[in-house]
Design a protein around this motif. Structure first.
Motif, PDB file in Angstrom:
ATOM      1  N   GLU A  17      -5.243  -3.358 -10.767  1.00  0.00           N
ATOM      2  CA  GLU A  17      -4.483  -4.573 -10.523  1.00  0.00           C
ATOM      3  C   GLU A  17      -3.161  -4.564 -10.120  1.00  0.00           C
ATOM      4  O   GLU A  17      -2.762  -4.870  -8.946  1.00  0.00           O
ATOM      5  CB  GLU A  17      -4.280  -5.379 -11.747  1.00  0.00           C
ATOM      6  N   ILE A  18      -2.479  -3.232 -10.284  1.00  0.00           N
ATOM      7  CA  ILE A  18      -1.187  -2.662  -9.763  1.00  0.00           C
ATOM      8  C   ILE A  18      -1.512  -2.360  -8.281  1.00  0.00           C
ATOM      9  O   ILE A  18      -0.617  -2.807  -7.370  1.00  0.00           O
ATOM     10  CB  ILE A  18      -0.604  -1.534 -10.338  1.00  0.00           C
ATOM     11  N   ARG A  19      -2.660  -1.762  -7.793  1.00  0.00           N
ATOM     12  CA  ARG A  19      -2.847  -1.420  -6.403  1.00  0.00           C
ATOM     13  C   ARG A  19      -3.066  -2.382  -5.478  1.00  0.00           C
ATOM     14  O   ARG A  19      -2.594  -2.696  -4.437  1.00  0.00           O
ATOM     15  CB  ARG A  19      -4.154  -0.467  -6.300  1.00  0.00           C
ATOM     16  N   GLN A  24      -0.875  -6.568  -1.869  1.00  0.00           N
ATOM     17  CA  GLN A  24      -0.191  -7.837  -1.698  1.00  0.00           C
ATOM     18  C   GLN A  24       1.451  -7.987  -1.248  1.00  0.00           C
ATOM     19  O   GLN A  24       1.782  -8.586  -0.604  1.00  0.00           O
ATOM     20  CB  GLN A  24      -0.746  -8.852  -2.696  1.00  0.00           C
ATOM     21  N   LEU A  25       1.813  -7.116  -1.900  1.00  0.00           N
ATOM     22  CA  LEU A  25       3.351  -6.930  -2.132  1.00  0.00           C
ATOM     23  C   LEU A  25       3.632  -6.538  -0.851  1.00  0.00           C
ATOM     24  O   LEU A  25       4.820  -7.067  -0.093  1.00  0.00           O
ATOM     25  CB  LEU A  25       3.933  -6.246  -3.204  1.00  0.00           C
ATOM     26  N   GLU A  26       3.081  -5.350  -0.196  1.00  0.00           N
ATOM     27  CA  GLU A  26       3.519  -4.950   1.239  1.00  0.00           C
ATOM     28  C   GLU A  26       3.147  -5.866   2.255  1.00  0.00           C
ATOM     29  O   GLU A  26       3.916  -5.923   2.840  1.00  0.00           O
ATOM     30  CB  GLU A  26       2.640  -3.512   1.344  1.00  0.00           C
ATOM     31  N   LYS A  27       2.079  -6.537   2.070  1.00  0.00           N
ATOM     32  CA  LYS A  27       1.577  -7.500   2.886  1.00  0.00           C
ATOM     33  C   LYS A  27       2.835  -8.771   3.058  1.00  0.00           C
ATOM     34  O   LYS A  27       3.188  -9.074   4.061  1.00  0.00           O
ATOM     35  CB  LYS A  27       0.426  -8.148   2.959  1.00  0.00           C
ATOM     36  N   VAL A  28       3.256  -9.060   2.108  1.00  0.00           N
ATOM     37  CA  VAL A  28       4.320 -10.119   1.853  1.00  0.00           C
ATOM     38  C   VAL A  28       5.485  -9.691   2.449  1.00  0.00           C
ATOM     39  O   VAL A  28       6.384 -10.276   3.176  1.00  0.00           O
ATOM     40  CB  VAL A  28       4.584 -10.873   0.330  1.00  0.00           C
ATOM     41  N   LYS A  29       5.953  -8.504   2.043  1.00  0.00           N
ATOM     42  CA  LYS A  29       7.201  -7.864   2.588  1.00  0.00           C
ATOM     43  C   LYS A  29       7.121  -7.859   3.998  1.00  0.00           C
ATOM     44  O   LYS A  29       8.307  -7.906   4.858  1.00  0.00           O
ATOM     45  CB  LYS A  29       7.536  -6.455   1.849  1.00  0.00           C
TER      46      LYS A  29
END
Length: 224
Positions: A17-19, A24-29
């Motif tokens: 889930e963290i991965r 998802q976080l990197e894409k949003v950033k």
């Protein structure tokens, strides 16, 4: 043993889930940075567009002022022409009266001279070939045709009138910002070759970046 296996499985699920969330976080950033970069670029472009619009408006007002001055000159010239016509007609009428007075007087003088054997005086036409009975009628006929002055082209008249109205409206609503009396310097766009403002960062016609023919040289750093 079973509890340890369950704990390991739980950790593995958490890691998965963290991965997933990290991806998802990197894409949003990345999207966030891209949107911020686009915002900054568009902000720079908007500044350049507004500067170009301001220069175009200044150029427009320079032409408006030029048309207003032309319209004022036309009105002044029309008044001057009318005054000159009045003065000319007054001079013609005075000359005609003098002609009507001098003709019988000269005839009388010629009769007196003839009575004592003297020759007649030269005729007025011999002294000045313009002074004839036909001169006055001819002048009136020619000047009558001159009264019909060629009209100002409607496009010029309308443009001059519109320019004057715009100038008056601008003076009433002026916020204190002046405009240049002379059209701004121009240059040819290197892409479409149309004339644009010399300092325009982009061409308003083809939207190409405008490169200066004489770019500023970087300042040399002082020697250490």
């Amino acid at each position: 043993m079973a509890s340890e296996d369950a704990e390991i499985l739980c950790k593995l699920e958490t890691l998965k889930e963290i991965r997933s969330k990290m991806l998802q976080l990197e894409k949003v950033k990345a999207r966030l940075k891209q949107d911020v970069e686009t915002t900054e670029q568009e902000n720079v472009c908007l500044k350049e567009y507004r500067e170009e619009m301001d220069m175009l408006l200044q150029e427009k007002m320079a032409h408006v002022e030029e048309l207003r001055l032309i319209h004022a000159d036309i009105n002044l010239m029309e008044t001057t022409i009318k005054q000159a016509e009045v003065e000319r007609n007054r001079s013609l009428e005075a000359a005609k009266r003098m002609y009507e007075e001098v003709c019988p007087l000269k005839e009388h003088v010629d009769q007196l001279r003839a009575s004592i054997g003297l020759e007649k005086l030269p005729s007025l036409e011999e002294e000045d070939d313009r002074i004839t009975p036909q001169y006055f009628e001819k002048q009136k006929a020619e000047w009558a045709t001159d009264q019909t002055d060629p009209p100002i082209p409607e496009s010029l008249a309308a443009a001059a009138a519109a320019a004057q109205e715009l100038q008056v409206a601008r003076q009433k609503g002026d916020t204190g910002r002046g405009f240049r009396q002379q059209p701004p310097p121009m240059k040819a766009c290197l892409s479409c070759h149309q004339q644009i403002h010399r300092n325009a960062p982009i061409c308003p016609l083809c939207k190409a970046k405008s490169r200066s023919r004489n770019p500023k040289k970087p300042k040399r750093k002082p020697d250490d």
